[in-house]
Design a protein around this motif. Structure first.
Motif, mmCIF file in Angstrom:
data_model
loop_
_atom_site.group_PDB
_atom_site.id
_atom_site.type_symbol
_atom_site.label_atom_id
_atom_site.label_comp_id
_atom_site.label_asym_id
_atom_site.label_seq_id
_atom_site.Cartn_x
_atom_site.Cartn_y
_atom_site.Cartn_z
ATOM 1 N N LEU A 1 16.194 126.930 36.320
ATOM 2 C CA LEU A 1 16.845 125.845 37.040
ATOM 3 C C LEU A 1 17.263 124.741 36.070
ATOM 4 O O LEU A 1 16.528 124.395 35.157
ATOM 5 C CB LEU A 1 15.881 125.281 38.085
ATOM 6 C CG LEU A 1 16.423 124.269 39.089
ATOM 7 C CD1 LEU A 1 17.478 124.913 39.968
ATOM 8 C CD2 LEU A 1 15.274 123.732 39.936
ATOM 9 N N ASP A 2 18.478 124.215 36.249
ATOM 10 C CA ASP A 2 18.993 123.083 35.470
ATOM 11 C C ASP A 2 19.290 123.423 34.010
ATOM 12 O O ASP A 2 19.348 122.522 33.159
ATOM 13 C CB ASP A 2 18.014 121.896 35.509
ATOM 14 C CG ASP A 2 17.798 121.370 36.916
ATOM 15 O OD1 ASP A 2 18.783 121.304 37.671
ATOM 16 O OD2 ASP A 2 16.649 121.043 37.259
ATOM 17 N N CYS B 1 16.492 134.904 32.727
ATOM 18 C CA CYS B 1 15.700 133.719 33.042
ATOM 19 C C CYS B 1 15.116 133.103 31.772
ATOM 20 O O CYS B 1 15.168 131.884 31.572
ATOM 21 C CB CYS B 1 14.579 134.097 34.009
ATOM 22 S SG CYS B 1 13.580 132.699 34.570
ATOM 23 N N GLY C 1 21.821 129.340 38.677
ATOM 24 C CA GLY C 1 20.496 129.838 38.965
ATOM 25 C C GLY C 1 20.543 130.909 40.046
ATOM 26 O O GLY C 1 21.613 131.328 40.485
ATOM 27 N N ALA D 1 23.892 126.837 42.567
ATOM 28 C CA ALA D 1 23.271 128.148 42.680
ATOM 29 C C ALA D 1 23.970 128.980 43.743
ATOM 30 O O ALA D 1 24.594 128.444 44.669
ATOM 31 C CB ALA D 1 21.803 127.977 43.044
ATOM 32 N N ARG E 1 14.384 128.701 44.947
ATOM 33 C CA ARG E 1 15.119 128.909 43.693
ATOM 34 C C ARG E 1 14.148 129.230 42.569
ATOM 35 O O ARG E 1 12.995 128.795 42.560
ATOM 36 C CB ARG E 1 15.945 127.670 43.344
ATOM 37 C CG ARG E 1 16.905 127.261 44.442
ATOM 38 C CD ARG E 1 17.674 126.015 44.090
ATOM 39 N NE ARG E 1 18.556 126.224 42.954
ATOM 40 C CZ ARG E 1 19.342 125.266 42.439
ATOM 41 N NH1 ARG E 1 19.323 124.053 42.956
ATOM 42 N NH2 ARG E 1 20.120 125.527 41.418
ATOM 43 N N CYS E 2 14.645 129.992 41.598
ATOM 44 C CA CYS E 2 13.839 130.312 40.422
ATOM 45 C C CYS E 2 13.712 129.064 39.566
ATOM 46 O O CYS E 2 14.713 128.544 39.053
ATOM 47 C CB CYS E 2 14.483 131.440 39.625
ATOM 48 S SG CYS E 2 13.603 131.835 38.094
ATOM 49 N N SER E 3 12.489 128.568 39.390
ATOM 50 C CA SER E 3 12.277 127.343 38.628
ATOM 51 C C SER E 3 12.378 127.567 37.128
ATOM 52 O O SER E 3 12.587 126.626 36.359
ATOM 53 C CB SER E 3 10.904 126.747 38.969
ATOM 54 O OG SER E 3 9.866 127.657 38.627
ATOM 55 N N SER F 1 9.147 120.876 35.955
ATOM 56 C CA SER F 1 10.337 120.510 36.725
ATOM 57 C C SER F 1 11.117 119.403 36.031
ATOM 58 O O SER F 1 10.605 118.732 35.121
ATOM 59 C CB SER F 1 9.928 120.042 38.120
ATOM 60 O OG SER F 1 9.285 118.775 38.052
#
Length: 313
Positions: free
Chosen positions: A25-26, A57, A37, A4, A20-22, A283
């Protein structure tokens, strides 16, 4: 995946916390660097930046769901094969770039448990479980996107070659068509390949951008193959085998296929009653735990079937 950025997406300062923006993410990369991210100073900057970040997003979030769906499919396929495995193996050995699966040709039941004691190597285990299973993978595949097609191709540059010994089919595995799923994401120019049986060639990624997949594996389309809409059921390949005379010459062939049909239907019941779309959210740790729980539950569910059919003790 790429790391990121180190500055706040809204104000440009360096955050003191890893905020971080969840939602994105990933996510997997489609083009190099396009899945990075975003980080923020805190909640105020994240809320203020949402109008600018929202579309990206959501797009990256959909990519992540697609990756998670593909990962679940691979886990389900390998778990299914652990219980419904054929042939009977006496030894697994890697030599001269080939993973040799030595068969015990003594008569036995058509299916049994995978002999896990023969290898401690995860890649070799997955390759053995997935060997010649691309059509099974298609039949067990659940819908994961808006536009799905099935294509056959040849893998020209495998990282690993897997071979049964003695081999009932002497044709080199790379010259046998390999079936994969081509996915075009809704409202996007992205086209991906989902391949849950790719580990038989030594590849680990289950979701790969289409052009990258073809290039990395040296693929050629099988003959004049045109991608066909995905419309498989859990027994589509078995239904097709029922129409082939050479696969119906012996009673044992028909009995083995009927046993597999019952196992597939049991698998489908588990998926229909235990797998929910919500597992694709949350998550990465939540997803990993849920995925492992589903695989463990599926194995127990299929082991019950195997015991009923006297495939294991």
């Amino acid at each position: 995946m790429v790391s990121a950025p180190t500055t706040c997406a809204r104000c440009g300062t360096e955050p003191t916390k890893n905020w971080r923006c969840s939602g994105c993410l990933d996510a997997p990369e489609y083009r190099p660097g396009d899945a990075a991210g975003v980080v923020y100073c805190g909640d105020d900057c994240q809320k203020g930046h949402w109008p600018a970040h929202k579309a990206r997003c959501r797009s990256l979030g959909q990519r992540r769901k697609l990756l998670r769906a593909a990962s679940l499919l691979k886990a389900a396929l390998l778990t299914y094969r652990e219980v419904m495995f054929d042939p009977e193996l006496a030894k697994i050995e890697f030599q001269n770039g080939v993973l040799c699966l030595y068969q015990n040709l003594a008569p036995r039941s058509a299916y049994g448990l995978f002999p896990s004691h023969l290898t401690a190597n995860v890649e070799h285990r997955e390759a053995a479980l997935a060997n010649n299973q691309c059509t099974t993978a298609m039949a067990l595949l659940a819908e994961a996107a808006s536009t799905i097609q099935v294509i056959d191709l040849y893998i020209g540059k495998p990282l690993l070659r897997t071979r049964l010994i003695p081999n009932p089919n002497p044709v080199e595995s790379t010259r046998v068509p390999h079936t994969v799923v081509k996915v075009r994401r809704q409202n996007s120019d992205e086209t991906w390949i989902i391949d849950t049986a790719d580990c038989q060639y030594g590849f680990r990624d289950v979701l790969v951008p289409y052009e990258k997949y073809l290039a990395d594996r040296g693929c050629q389309l099988a003959g004049t193959t045109i991608p066909a809409p995905y419309d498989a059921s859990e027994t589509s390949d078995l239904d097709y085998f029922d129409t082939l005379p050479f696969m119906n010459t012996a009673r044992s062939q028909r009995e083995a296929r009927e046993l597999e049909r019952q196992a597939r239907q049991r698998f489908a019941t588990y998926v229909a009653t235990r797998v929910y779309r919500a597992i694709l959210n949350g998550s990465q740790n939540d997803f990993q735990a849920a995925s492992e729980g589903l695989a463990a539950g599926l194995k127990l569910y299929m082991l019950d079937f195997a015991r009923m059919k006297s495939l294991c003790t």
